[in-house]
Design a protein around this motif. Structure first.
Motif: not given
Length: 261
Positions: A65, A56, A83, A88, A61, A52-53, A77, A99, A92
């Protein structure tokens, strides 16, 4: 029928307008989500299968979101090798974005595995992940099963990329071999379409929402394909249909001559 949108490897940067290999990764992440919802609509689940990143940080993040919350759809995710999984989980695991490791859609179960090997680009399914997988398969043997993770578990044909697959893939396959309810295993990481089969299970790799890697290469090389994503439709009888979609953009919008990956 249940419909899943798989988005993978967005490589969101600390700044919203940041670029990686000349690509505004967040811009195309947004476009991939918008394109999917305009073309297919009505998703029951969004799966983000890792990376995702790129570098990071909480801001990356938090923006992910915020973008996902716009669609008011449960979103799971998974961590990739780029990551920070602790970040996360802190950001999240609230509301519709999580997650979580397990999700059920009618007579299907979605098992999400963490293939991250911290500090390494390649993947590993540690004993805890394999135990969790085995427990869910035995506990819910009556449910058709889709497994999602970041790293690929079978060779892609790009030798440089295949040094970074799941290092204990054979142990993983031994775990899934005698469970006919498993219909598909989906991954990210490969930045290209990957469609193979083993033990009667479909193995599906998905293009990234940013840039793609050129298939069949010995060394790192970029393809000229645009950002993409995968849609999976789960039928009540255990069958499923899937297709990869590409953003309708001109290739000259993509500039691969900036900083290295």
């Amino acid at each position: 029928m249940n419909k899943i949108l798989q988005i993978t490897d967005p490589h969101i940067l600390p700044e919203a307008d940041g670029t990686l290999l000349g690509i505004e990764t967040e811009k195309y992440f947004r476009q991939a989500l918008d394109h999917a919802h305009q073309r297919f609509s009505g998703f029951d689940l969004i799966l983000l299968t890792g990376d995702l990143a790129q570098d990071p940080c909480p801001d990356s993040y938090l923006r992910v979101r915020q973008i996902l919350n716009h669609y008011e759809t449960p979103s799971i995710c998974l961590p990739g090798n780029h990551d920070d999984f602790a970040q996360m989980q802190a950001i999240f695991n609230q509301g519709l974005v999580s997650c979580q490791r397990y999700h059920q859609l009618k007579n299907w179960q979605i098992i999400c595995l963490n293939s991250q090997k911290p500090g390494f680009p390649g993947g590993l399914l540690n004993q805890g992940e394999l135990n969790f997988l085995s427990e869910q398969l035995h506990r819910h043997s009556d449910l058709f099963t889709l497994i999602a993770l970041h790293h690929h578990c079978i060779a892609s044909g790009s030798s440089w990329m295949d040094t970074m697959m799941i290092e204990n893939s054979e142990e993983f396959f031994a775990c899934v071999a005698n469970h006919p309810q498993i219909k598909a295993i989906i991954c990210g990481h490969v930045h290209q379409v990957l469609e193979k089969e083993r033990h009667g299970i479909q193995l599906l790799g998905t293009p990234a929402s940013c840039f793609q890697f050129k298939p069949g290469c010995r060394q790192f090389a970029l393809d000229d394909k645009p950002p993409g994503y995968r849609v999976i439709e789960l039928d009540n009888d255990g069958s499923f249909q899937t297709q990869v979609a590409w953003l309708p953009i001109h290739l000259d919008e993509l500039d691969f001559n900036s900083a290295g990956y």
